[in-house]
Design an enzyme around this catalytic site. Structure first.
Site, PDB file in Angstrom:
ATOM      1  N   PRO A  92       0.838  -1.208   0.000  1.00  0.00           N
ATOM      2  CA  PRO A  92       0.000   0.000   0.000  1.00  0.00           C
ATOM      3  C   PRO A  92       0.869   1.252   0.000  1.00  0.00           C
ATOM      4  O   PRO A  92       1.837   1.349   0.746  1.00  0.00           O
ATOM      5  CB  PRO A  92      -0.770  -0.111   1.316  1.00  0.00           C
ATOM      6  CG  PRO A  92      -0.732  -1.555   1.672  1.00  0.00           C
ATOM      7  CD  PRO A  92       0.544  -2.102   1.108  1.00  0.00           C
ATOM      8  N   LEU A  93       0.504   2.182  -0.835  1.00  0.00           N
ATOM      9  CA  LEU A  93       1.317   3.383  -1.010  1.00  0.00           C
ATOM     10  C   LEU A  93       1.354   4.250   0.240  1.00  0.00           C
ATOM     11  O   LEU A  93       2.331   4.928   0.504  1.00  0.00           O
ATOM     12  CB  LEU A  93       0.748   4.186  -2.173  1.00  0.00           C
ATOM     13  CG  LEU A  93       1.729   4.991  -2.988  1.00  0.00           C
ATOM     14  CD1 LEU A  93       2.840   4.109  -3.508  1.00  0.00           C
ATOM     15  CD2 LEU A  93       1.007   5.639  -4.153  1.00  0.00           C
ATOM     16  N   SER A  94       0.281   4.212   0.990  1.00  0.00           N
ATOM     17  CA  SER A  94       0.195   5.108   2.150  1.00  0.00           C
ATOM     18  C   SER A  94       1.285   4.822   3.182  1.00  0.00           C
ATOM     19  O   SER A  94       1.598   5.654   4.000  1.00  0.00           O
ATOM     20  CB  SER A  94      -1.166   4.974   2.800  1.00  0.00           C
ATOM     21  OG  SER A  94      -1.413   3.627   3.095  1.00  0.00           O
ATOM     22  N   LYS A  95       1.900   3.650   3.090  1.00  0.00           N
ATOM     23  CA  LYS A  95       2.958   3.309   4.032  1.00  0.00           C
ATOM     24  C   LYS A  95       4.198   4.184   3.824  1.00  0.00           C
ATOM     25  O   LYS A  95       5.064   4.272   4.664  1.00  0.00           O
ATOM     26  CB  LYS A  95       3.352   1.824   3.885  1.00  0.00           C
ATOM     27  CG  LYS A  95       2.244   0.860   4.252  1.00  0.00           C
ATOM     28  CD  LYS A  95       2.156   0.700   5.748  1.00  0.00           C
ATOM     29  CE  LYS A  95       1.044  -0.188   6.272  1.00  0.00           C
ATOM     30  NZ  LYS A  95      -0.175  -0.338   5.535  1.00  0.00           N
ATOM     31  N   ARG A  96       4.264   4.780   2.660  1.00  0.00           N
ATOM     32  CA  ARG A  96       5.440   5.600   2.385  1.00  0.00           C
ATOM     33  C   ARG A  96       5.009   7.048   2.206  1.00  0.00           C
ATOM     34  O   ARG A  96       5.366   7.712   1.255  1.00  0.00           O
ATOM     35  CB  ARG A  96       6.117   5.124   1.100  1.00  0.00           C
ATOM     36  CG  ARG A  96       6.529   3.680   1.123  1.00  0.00           C
ATOM     37  CD  ARG A  96       7.327   3.368  -0.120  1.00  0.00           C
ATOM     38  NE  ARG A  96       6.591   3.789  -1.322  1.00  0.00           N
ATOM     39  CZ  ARG A  96       7.167   4.102  -2.465  1.00  0.00           C
ATOM     40  NH1 ARG A  96       8.469   4.076  -2.574  1.00  0.00           N
ATOM     41  NH2 ARG A  96       6.448   4.467  -3.503  1.00  0.00           N
TER      42      ARG A  96
END
Ligand code: GLU
Ligand code: ZN
Length: 474
Positions: A248-252
């Site tokens: 998931p992109l939100s992790k970065r």
């Protein structure tokens, strides 16, 4: 019915690409339907919401070209559009939900809830403990001064369903939904209540948002119902954004703020075009869409369900495309802040002159500063330039003489003369031109040489070559 969509960022920082995509799809849909696009700022969390974050979020949306019809700035008849200004409204709604028997005070501490869960072998969610309190117990707890949150009383034995434009029918049994908090013990509303009430009060007809919010939907449908609404908006939950490895992109979060792409020299047209393709497609072939074309062609029905992988190479490819299309004057204006960030006090007219030489070479605007630095600053030769310059003192003196006597200072005249000199000395083009490039720009990466010299001007060109022949280079 007028279509009304919204974007509801929580401004704890800059806009994240996921939010930007949601904003774009909501905006496109509203524009296409002749509807209204609302910006609502979800700043109920005082610890995380800063004025800077608020303004940064607005700035990012403006940069993307997503103007809002209602919200901070233009205002509108359904304000306030900052949740921090509607606290009284959320409190009143909570009170009336309690009065109508749809909500109740919960006096449990987090530890108590956790302890009971553990006793039940790691059960999930809230067990409804305070739902069952007698009037007497309730008033005693109230009198004891214990802090209390307010929970929504989820009705038993129902199935909440909605037709999601992207995902089809979604059904949730209410036994899967614990009584959820709508007001925290400090009196602040939770996201579920605040957004649910706002969507209702603002007459939002289409709720387009990330699929991470699917669990909120049946809860907000129940809340609407309890608050007396007779209709349910259309929902479209967009596929998750993942990185190239499927995470998931939100992790970065840090690297996927729209702002950081802007700072790295992506044009807003490229960003918008790319975001549009993150989950939506028109057909298998077409990749390039302007904002206007997107308004025409976008449809929620063509949004896919599969996770959309963020592919920076594709974004760069689009960026290259749009950089090539950009007028020199416009490109120069885009380059000004990028140069400033790289410590170059550039002049926009000079950048405009050099822009046509750069367009073919840039995938990102932040690749430009090293190529144009020499136009604005004296540059000491870098390591590679020094190697090329070694032993070139004589040759550079000849170059100096040749250029001093040129009748006119144009790229063509410079080129003709330098080629002449090269053939007199039997030098291959690279041997002939690299030392000049190194002497004048301090690097081996610069825009095409003759044009660069023309733009730099005769005075500075000669002076730089001269200062090298005068001493450093043997
Ligand atoms: N504030 C939420 C977010 O930034 C938006 C929630 C919603 O669209 O309902 O994720
Ligand atoms: Zn409780």
């Amino acid at each position: 019915m007028t279509v009304r969509t919204r974007i509801a960022p929580a401004p704890s920082g800059y806009i994240h690409v996921g939010n930007a995509r949601t904003a774009l799809y909501s905006w496109l849909f509203a524009r296409q339907q002749g509807g209204v696009f609302v910006l609502r700022v979800e700043d109920t969390d005082a610890k995380r919401a800063t004025q800077e974050g608020f303004e940064g979020a607005l700035e990012d949306l403006r940069w993307l070209g997503l103007s809002w019809d209602e919200g901070p700035g233009p205002g509108g008849e359904f304000g306030p559009y900052r949740q921090s200004e509607r606290f009284e409204g959320y409190r009143a709604a909570t009170l009336s939900l309690m009065e109508s028997g749809h909500a109740y005070r919960c006096y449990c501490t987090a530890d108590e809830v956790a302890a009971r869960r553990a006793r039940k072998g790691g059960a999930q969610g809230y067990d409804g403990h305070c739902r069952k309190l007698s009037e007497l117990e309730r008033s005693e707890l109230q009198r004891s001064g214990r802090p209390s949150a307010v929970r929504f009383k989820v009705p038993d034995g129902r199935t909440i369903s909605f037709d999601d434009v992207v995902r089809g029918r979604v059904e949730t049994g209410t036994e899967q939904i614990g009584d959820f908090v709508i007001q925290r013990s400090d009196g602040s509303p939770t996201y579920l209540l605040a957004a649910g009430l706002d969507d209702l009060l603002m007459n939002i007809t289409h709720i387009i948002r990330g699929e991470d919010l699917i669990p909120a939907t049946p809860r907000q449908i129940l809340l609407r119902e309890a608050m007396g609404a007779t209709d349910v908006p259309v929902f479209a939950h967009l596929p998750l954004l993942v990185d190239e490895r499927g995470r998931p992109l939100s992790k970065r979060w840090g690297d996927v703020a729209v702002r950081s792409y802007r700072e790295r020299g992506f044009l807003s047209q490229a960003m918008v075009n790319y975001l549009a393709l993150l989950g939506w497609s028109y057909d298998d072939r077409t990749n390039i869409f302007s904002l206007e074309e997107l308004v025409d062609r976008f449809s929620l029905e063509r949004v896919g369900r599969n996770p959309a992988a963020f592919d920076e190479n594709k974004l760069e490819w689009l960026n290259l495309h749009y950089i090539k299309q950009t007028e020199p004057g416009e490109l120069a204006r885009e380059l000004m802040p990028i140069c400033a960030a790289a410590g170059i006090d550039a002049e926009v007219t000079v950048l405009e002159a050099v822009a046509p030489l750069l367009v073919e070479r840039l995938r990102r605007l932040d690749e430009a500063p090293p190529m144009v630095r020499f136009l604005f600053q004296e540059v000491a030769p870098d390591e590679k330039a020094l190697k090329v310059l070694a032993g070139q003192g004589d040759y550079l003196k000849a170059v100096l003489e040749a250029l001093e006597n040129l009748p006119e200072w144009t790229a063509q005249a410079i080129e003709d003369r330098l080629r002449e000199l090269a053939s007199e000395r039997a030098l291959k083009p690279k041997q002939a031109f690299q030392p000049i490039r190194a002497a004048v720009t301090g690097t081996l990466v610069s825009p095409p040489l003759f044009e660069s010299l023309e733009i730099l001007g005769r005075g500075r060109t000669l002076q730089r070559i001269n200062s090298l022949t005068a001493g450093q280079v043997g």
